[in-house]
Design a protein around this motif. Sequence first.
Motif, PDB file in Angstrom:
ATOM      1  N   ARG A   1       0.899   0.775  -1.672  1.00 10.41           N
ATOM      2  CA  ARG A   1       1.103   0.509  -0.247  1.00 10.41           C
ATOM      3  C   ARG A   1       2.558   0.770   0.160  1.00 10.41           C
ATOM      4  O   ARG A   1       2.832   1.354   1.202  1.00 10.41           O
ATOM      5  CB  ARG A   1       0.718  -0.938   0.069  1.00 10.41           C
TER       6      ARG A   1
ATOM      7  N   LEU B   1       3.054   4.514   0.427  1.00 12.52           N
ATOM      8  CA  LEU B   1       2.395   5.018   1.631  1.00 12.52           C
ATOM      9  C   LEU B   1       3.219   4.707   2.880  1.00 12.52           C
ATOM     10  O   LEU B   1       3.457   5.574   3.726  1.00 12.52           O
ATOM     11  CB  LEU B   1       1.023   4.352   1.716  1.00 12.52           C
ATOM     12  N   GLU B   2       3.658   3.474   2.995  1.00 11.19           N
ATOM     13  CA  GLU B   2       4.429   3.066   4.182  1.00 11.19           C
ATOM     14  C   GLU B   2       5.765   3.788   4.268  1.00 11.19           C
ATOM     15  O   GLU B   2       6.317   3.957   5.351  1.00 11.19           O
ATOM     16  CB  GLU B   2       4.685   1.548   4.164  1.00 11.19           C
TER      17      GLU B   2
ATOM     18  N   LEU C   1      -6.672   1.379  -0.558  1.00  7.93           N
ATOM     19  CA  LEU C   1      -5.838   2.220   0.319  1.00  7.93           C
ATOM     20  C   LEU C   1      -6.593   3.441   0.843  1.00  7.93           C
ATOM     21  O   LEU C   1      -6.086   4.155   1.707  1.00  7.93           O
ATOM     22  CB  LEU C   1      -4.572   2.654  -0.423  1.00  7.93           C
TER      23      LEU C   1
ATOM     24  N   GLU D   1      -7.854   4.626   8.386  1.00  5.07           N
ATOM     25  CA  GLU D   1      -6.580   4.401   9.076  1.00  5.07           C
ATOM     26  C   GLU D   1      -5.429   5.116   8.369  1.00  5.07           C
ATOM     27  O   GLU D   1      -4.392   5.365   8.973  1.00  5.07           O
ATOM     28  CB  GLU D   1      -6.221   2.908   9.134  1.00  5.07           C
ATOM     29  N   HIS D   2      -5.610   5.389   7.071  1.00  2.14           N
ATOM     30  CA  HIS D   2      -4.530   6.057   6.347  1.00  2.14           C
ATOM     31  C   HIS D   2      -4.628   7.571   6.419  1.00  2.14           C
ATOM     32  O   HIS D   2      -3.922   8.279   5.695  1.00  2.14           O
ATOM     33  CB  HIS D   2      -4.429   5.523   4.922  1.00  2.14           C
TER      34      HIS D   2
ATOM     35  N   ARG E   1      -3.103  10.660   4.355  1.00  2.51           N
ATOM     36  CA  ARG E   1      -1.958  10.295   3.524  1.00  2.51           C
ATOM     37  C   ARG E   1      -2.321   9.945   2.095  1.00  2.51           C
ATOM     38  O   ARG E   1      -1.455   9.529   1.317  1.00  2.51           O
ATOM     39  CB  ARG E   1      -1.175   9.137   4.166  1.00  2.51           C
TER      40      ARG E   1
ATOM     41  N   PHE F   1       2.693   5.940   9.473  1.00  3.78           N
ATOM     42  CA  PHE F   1       1.833   6.166   8.308  1.00  3.78           C
ATOM     43  C   PHE F   1       0.765   5.088   8.191  1.00  3.78           C
ATOM     44  O   PHE F   1      -0.391   5.362   7.908  1.00  3.78           O
ATOM     45  CB  PHE F   1       2.666   6.225   7.031  1.00  3.78           C
ATOM     46  N   SER F   2       1.171   3.843   8.416  1.00  2.00           N
ATOM     47  CA  SER F   2       0.215   2.739   8.282  1.00  2.00           C
ATOM     48  C   SER F   2      -0.270   2.261   9.649  1.00  2.00           C
ATOM     49  O   SER F   2      -1.139   1.406   9.722  1.00  2.00           O
ATOM     50  CB  SER F   2       0.869   1.583   7.523  1.00  2.00           C
TER      51      SER F   2
END
Lengths: 566, 566
Positions: A221, A224-225, A247, A251-252, A255, B19-20
């Motif tokens: 996470r 990703l962020e 994950l 919504e992601h 990515r 991204f999130s």
Amino acid sequence: MGRSPGTLLLKNARLVNVFSLSLQHTHILLAGRLVAAVGLEYAQAEAEQVIDLEGRWVAPGLIDGHVHLESSLVSPAEYARGVVPRGVTGVVTDPHEIGNVAGAAGIEWLMEASEGLPLEVWVTVPSSVPSTPLETSGARLGLAEIERLLAHPRVVGVAELMSFPAILAAEDGELKKVILAERSRKSPEGHAPTLTGPALQGYLATGIASDHESTTLEEGRAKLEAGCFLMVREGSTTRNLAALAPLLRPEHADRVGLVTDDRLPSDLLREGGVDFLVRKAIALGVDPAYAVRAGSWNVARHFRLARRGAVAPGFQADLVVLDDLHSFSAAQVYQRGRLVAERGRMCVELPKTRVSSAVSQTVRLPALQPSDLRIPARGGKVRVVRAIAHQVLTAEEHLEPTVRDGEVVADPSRDLAKLVCLERHGKNGQIGKGLVTAFGLQKGALACTVGHDHHNLMAVGVSDADIVTAARRLEALGGGLVAVAEGQVLAELALPIAGLMTDEPLEAVDAKLQALEAAAKALGVSLPDPYMVLSFLGLAVIPELRLTDFGLVDVRQGAVVGLFVE
Amino acid sequence: MGRSPGTLLLKNARLVNVFSLSLQHTHILLAGRLVAAVGLEYAQAEAEQVIDLEGRWVAPGLIDGHVHLESSLVSPAEYARGVVPRGVTGVVTDPHEIGNVAGAAGIEWLMEASEGLPLEVWVTVPSSVPSTPLETSGARLGLAEIERLLAHPRVVGVAELMSFPAILAAEDGELKKVILAERSRKSPEGHAPTLTGPALQGYLATGIASDHESTTLEEGRAKLEAGCFLMVREGSTTRNLAALAPLLRPEHADRVGLVTDDRLPSDLLREGGVDFLVRKAIALGVDPAYAVRAGSWNVARHFRLARRGAVAPGFQADLVVLDDLHSFSAAQVYQRGRLVAERGRMCVELPKTRVSSAVSQTVRLPALQPSDLRIPARGGKVRVVRAIAHQVLTAEEHLEPTVRDGEVVADPSRDLAKLVCLERHGKNGQIGKGLVTAFGLQKGALACTVGHDHHNLMAVGVSDADIVTAARRLEALGGGLVAVAEGQVLAELALPIAGLMTDEPLEAVDAKLQALEAAAKALGVSLPDPYMVLSFLGLAVIPELRLTDFGLVDVRQGAVVGLFVE
């Protein structure tokens, strides 16, 4: 537009639409290698061939975002035969292993050998050849060579920048590799195990765009962020999908991608390639359309693979007809618009692999006598490498050696075997010598020319003579894996391509690996996967104690250390 | 990593994480032009300057995915002054207008003139210069020139391939433009108004990657599902955001972007650039984080703008501090890590625009007498262009002309004015002549050198002498807009850069446009935005009847037609 007849009309498909994440009941018209059109308007479109799918699913061909093809031990063509019938039509490979043996020429051979396959092979240029200055590799890849290779149309990035300490120290040479990738509008790929917090921020601040080393949800996470393209890996040894599956969410967006990294022949045969990840992700509760998207479009998008990763007009017609979406069971696989596999088998001829001089006869040993492997005794304890089952990590132990006639010797009664790393690229004939415990070897020797990352000849033995016999046999084979006892070869697998790969079928390789394992067991080996473990004992970037042709390496110190503890 | 002091620490930000899609309470550390790090660990990080944002929002600087900068009538520097304080830090421009006047040299001038601005200007190479074979443009852009321009690092694609009939007819030259873009790993951009069904499939099958012409939800959804990057447009004339807002959803990942296409000075001043779309999207109910994403990251991703479109480590520090997220009210704008605007005003000096010879004195008229504008009478009806308020479309009418002394003449009592298109690039001096209705002009003449897409001199007048006076005045000004009556210039706006732009401030241009509008009204004009309408009367790609320097063009037939109906 349907104005002129297409080549193939797939009627009544349930298309996994990776753009809208919907299951779209539609018809799909192909024109040669491309998808011409998708739509309900095409029910009566003319085509050379019409197939009514009766509601079966159609997904884009899967694309593995990061794999070392060499880990399969087979040629690209054989790898294709293994994964294409499962619905994989593309891979992004990092030819790190063959690059370490044969340099740019080896990478170019791999590109040639994957030309014209029903599997598209894109390449990221290995960024760390050699991996450390404490080993002799067969070749070096400098900035000029990386830049040259980046110009190739099938090259899509610079591969995993794994020297993260050098990157965090902002070493100029490493940062330049990122810039070279960006300049060619290609991707600088990452490798940042366990990095979070400021170290992660520092690593990504260089511009590195991805990572495939996350093992926990929190780590994933955070990456990703921070803007990292998160590659979720499920290899043969390292399996992170269960931890990271939460994950894999719409919504992601784009990515998150799916990658195998390393898959051994047995796993390829029994589980598959990146198709295994899609199947497992769905079983773990991931939305099936998103799981397919992560294994196709998201990867294509990350690497900007034009016209790949979706079934839509203008896209290459790489697609899979599925009997069942949830189990991702491929009934038929089309690549470039052509039926290439059906019911688990290829139905087209694969091009024959040509082994060029750049990658053959790469095992060049010095004149070698058992006496060359002698370790003169001195007082005090010695450093011993402890192998660990199912792990790439090793531990360092300090033990009193067994000494006979002034020599440190292997001692099966104490589970102490001799460990040898023999420079095999014909560069300098250096021999690293040490001791290893936990194999359980009682007699003979095991040896292999797969030895990460330099791929020198790694051997473990209780008899110096058998180690020499094993090495000589590997030289004759052009590389491979061998088990020897009392001067006799008990089992072997020839890997004549760079000492890393063969053009034999996966099934034959798997059978020979089983025979090697059985032979090792017969020699007393209690450690599971002893050849896999042996092949990693020279990897001087993962703690704690390793053996390269330079000698023992303390990875935490980043330095060669003596056998005897001072 | 925070090891050495940063240049700026923004504490207690509420970061719009693209991204999130979350609002992340965090600190942001800049190092020069880059974001060094984002994280709660940086509360005490050292930096040259520390600002406590006390919970204010931080968003990435917005990027407009498709705009013709020339439509603003001002230089790139002046355009930047208009939009940067609103939070726009990048645009992808299609220099189609200046390309039609000054070719590759004009495009190169635009790139020079946008160098070093606090607004990054990426360029797509105009694909259709000239737009049709039925007009004389100032320049042509062939495949070789497109290919050469594609190599420029700030060029990110081939611009809107608007000749969709040619594309659907699979004309080789058009398809090659797509391939050229793909080969250079850049984007072939689309323009496919109203296309759905098989025509849409055929258009996208070429590999074209985007579209910004959707006007209905159904059309937008069809394009999205077919793999098209959907640019949602809200220009000055064409406004599609309300219709398409339902597609701005997290499930649609990075497949939707925001673009302005054309924005007039008044709208730039009152509404803004692409910031207006983010604001309006949020007001229409779009998730604010997704609206920001569509106006930043999604566009950056589509064009593969490295290190742009997000606030994350390694990204360029282009960011906006917002007093309020929902109204997207920019308090401060940072570009390349530098505070460039505060409370609606630039706080850095803008580079002075240098007008090169390539784009100056581009209005080159033939020797011109009122008698050159005579239309000899013949029997029968004439084709008349009907202008339509607020529309780019025109209609064709057939009327009996008013004839005096053997000449077809303007007749204010019937609302018939003379329409002239004068080749103004110094190529051949051709004069297209016709009649137009619906302006309401009672005396004098209006003229401009903005005349889509060839940008010849367009004039409407009831007096041939006043048309000549207007043309001569525009030649003296180097181009622009003018209103003339009885030999006197009533109002004017000089556009000395390619006859399209000025380096005057937006506010001054807006005031002069208002004066021109007032002058037109004083001459009897009842049509709103008469100069805008006039500038489109020569656009020979939009139905029905147009006038170029070749004469009247029936767009449906794609052919020049006579004034007299046969």
